[in-house]
Scaffold this active site. Structure first.
Site, PDB file in Angstrom:
ATOM      1  CE  LYS A  73      -4.216  -1.741   1.855  1.00  0.00           C
ATOM      2  NZ  LYS A  73      -4.017  -3.173   2.020  1.00  0.00           N
TER       3      LYS A  73
HETATM    4  C1  LIG Z   1      -4.651  -4.306   1.467  1.00  0.00           C
HETATM    5  C2  LIG Z   1      -3.942  -5.762   1.421  1.00  0.00           C
HETATM    6  C3  LIG Z   1      -4.352  -6.676   0.492  1.00  0.00           C
HETATM    7  C4  LIG Z   1      -5.675  -6.649  -0.242  1.00  0.00           C
HETATM    8  O1  LIG Z   1      -5.384  -5.821  -1.497  1.00  0.00           O
HETATM    9  P1  LIG Z   1      -6.808  -5.333  -2.361  1.00  0.00           P
HETATM   10  O2  LIG Z   1      -6.160  -4.216  -3.257  1.00  0.00           O
HETATM   11  O3  LIG Z   1      -7.649  -4.630  -1.052  1.00  0.00           O
HETATM   12  O4  LIG Z   1      -7.401  -6.523  -2.722  1.00  0.00           O
HETATM   13  C5  LIG Z   1      -3.417  -7.951   0.508  1.00  0.00           C
HETATM   14  N1  LIG Z   1      -2.318  -7.897   1.305  1.00  0.00           N
HETATM   15  C6  LIG Z   1      -2.075  -7.225   1.884  1.00  0.00           C
HETATM   16  C7  LIG Z   1      -0.850  -7.212   2.864  1.00  0.00           C
HETATM   17  C8  LIG Z   1      -2.813  -5.870   2.165  1.00  0.00           C
HETATM   18  O5  LIG Z   1      -2.401  -4.870   3.133  1.00  0.00           O
END
Ligand SMILES: *Cc1c(COP(=O)(O)O)cnc(C)c1O
Length: 431
Positions: free
Chosen positions: A107
């Site tokens: 993220k």
């Molecule tokens: C947010 C997150 C996901 C999921 O990603 P999306 O874009 O919401 O499908 C998967 N793994 C981790 C570690 C995350 O923080």
């Protein structure tokens, strides 16, 4: 490039407006009017480009003329100033490691890009901008780190006291400067409720310029396509493109990959690996979509019962079930399988996954069993240390602490503690 709302209002917004507003006024998600095509020769020559050039080429058409070229180049370079290595785990499965950023989860890319775009856009607003975010864990740290030191922007993060991991809490509470952490004596829903009430409060919005850093924001969503270009750039057998398996919760990451694919990036097939939260898996099996209540699992960043980006996936494939099915498969992985996969890959392949990456690995293994001549890549979305409470009992040994974590482990947490009462929250914001 203009964006329309997935609720089909005729309203159009450019990238600037879509970034500042986050969500369309009719509560739909912003979606690009058309998907641009990559420049001729770009894929054939991808080895020759730097990762900054790749990212700029991929994102520029979506930004249009809302950010000047030189500024956008700088924003892109700052967004991706860490590594995205492709690491081999087995003969057929590789891991694209997306956890080398400041908060050790993928993220970071979306949060870094969005914060810098917003920082640029608010320069001509002569008010301080306040970004409000409620977090259940990962998002808060990425947003806090992304916005740290951005001029003209204050960030207020609400998190539920005692309900985030200790690493996550330190990532939220130790930055200072323009970042404030509010520790709510309540749960995540209480935090989200306070943020919603603040946005709906007209009086407050006359006093403050409020915006959100929600994951549906186009400026957080679209830069995630960079990962898929970096995966292909490092893939040696360019004539046989990889199957890419994405551990999915809100489906923002995988949908960004589909945007890259529709622009012309070679991807053999997408696999959406989910945990017990399987509404999209069921849709792909049956053709009928039914939202669910979220259930708690070991891969908690994917505990989403009604993924907000499902609508974007449908939009990308023109709401045609056969087209979606042709592009993406899904597998639902249990917590027991997640643990077994973590243990196996660690013992057999000396590769330590985090619980989200383990879901992806198990999903890709299942797909490759049905398609034995294919090879694939999982997106490893977080460093295992972020979930050491899950990982350590499974592998029966401690997870190595990366250097970037050692820095915050002995910093002092600073938060403003509050009951989940709107009046005190509002007074705090106005003070
Ligand atoms: C947010 C997150 C996901 C999921 O990603 P999306 O874009 O919401 O499908 C998967 N793994 C981790 C570690 C995350 O923080």
């Amino acid at each position: 490039m203009l964006y329309y709302s997935t609720n089909k209002q005729t309203l159009r917004a450019d990238f600037k407006e879509a970034t500042i507003k986050g969500q369309a006024p009719d509560k739909g998600l912003y979606f690009p009017e058309s998907i641009p095509q990559l420049p001729a020769g770009f894929i054939e020559n991808i080895d020759l480009f730097s990762k900054e050039e790749i990212a700029f080429t991929a994102i520029q058409p979506f930004v249009g003329d809302t950010i000047p070229t030189e500024v956008l180049k700088k924003i892109v370079a700052e967004t991706i100033n860490f590594d995205f290595p492709l690491v081999q785990i087995t003969d057929d499965i590789y891991s694209l490691e997306l956890f080398h950023g400041p908060t050790l989860a993928f993220k970071d890319v979306g949060a870094r890009f969005m914060s810098r775009c917003l920082g640029y856009f608010v320069q001509d607003i002569n008010k301080q901008v306040t970004v409000l975010v409620a977090t259940s864990g990962d998002t808060g740290g990425a947003v806090a780190s992304g916005f740290y030191g951005v001029e003209g922007v204050n960030v207020v993060i609400l998190y539920p006291s005692g309900k985030v991991s200790s690493v996550q809490e330190l990532q939220l509470t130790t930055l200072g400067k323009n970042i404030t952490a509010i520790e709510i004596d309540g749960n995540f829903d209480d935090c989200q409720q306070l943020v919603k009430q603040a946005f709906a409060d007209e009086k407050l919005n006359e006093e403050l310029f409020l915006t959100s850093a929600n994951s549906i924001n186009v400026a957080r969503w679209l830069p995630q396509q960079f990962y898929y270009f970096y995966a292909f750039q490092q893939w040696t057998d360019k004539k046989n493109p990889p199957v890419i398996c994405v551990p999915s919760g809100n489906f923002g990451n995988i949908c960004a990959g589909m945007v890259a694919y529709l622009q012309g990036l070679p991807v053999k097939h997408f696999v959406a690996a989910v945990n017990a939260n399987d509404s999209v898996y069921k849709y792909l099996q049956t053709g009928t979509y039914q939202s669910q209540q979220a259930v708690a699992t070991l891969s908690n960043a994917m505990d989403v019962g009604n993924p907000s980006n499902f609508i974007r996936m449908m939009e990308l494939f023109k709401h045609e079930y056969p087209a979606v099915k042709n592009a993406v498969s899904s597998f639902s992985i249990t917590d027991a399988e997640t643990k077994a996969t973590l243990k196996d890959t660690f013992n057999r392949n000396s590769y330590l996954l985090d619980p989200h990456g383990a879901v992806a690995f198990a999903g890709l293994e299942k797909y490759l069993k049905q398609h034995p001549s294919d090879k694939g890549i999982i997106l490893e979305t977080a460093h295992p240390v972020k979930f050491y409470d899950v990982v350590e009992p499974v592998i029966e040994q401690p997870v190595e602490r990366p250097a970037s974590i050692l820095g915050i482990l002995n910093k002092k947490k600073e938060s403003v503690r509050m009951n989940p009462e709107y009046q005190s929250f509002k007074e705090y914001l106005l003070s």
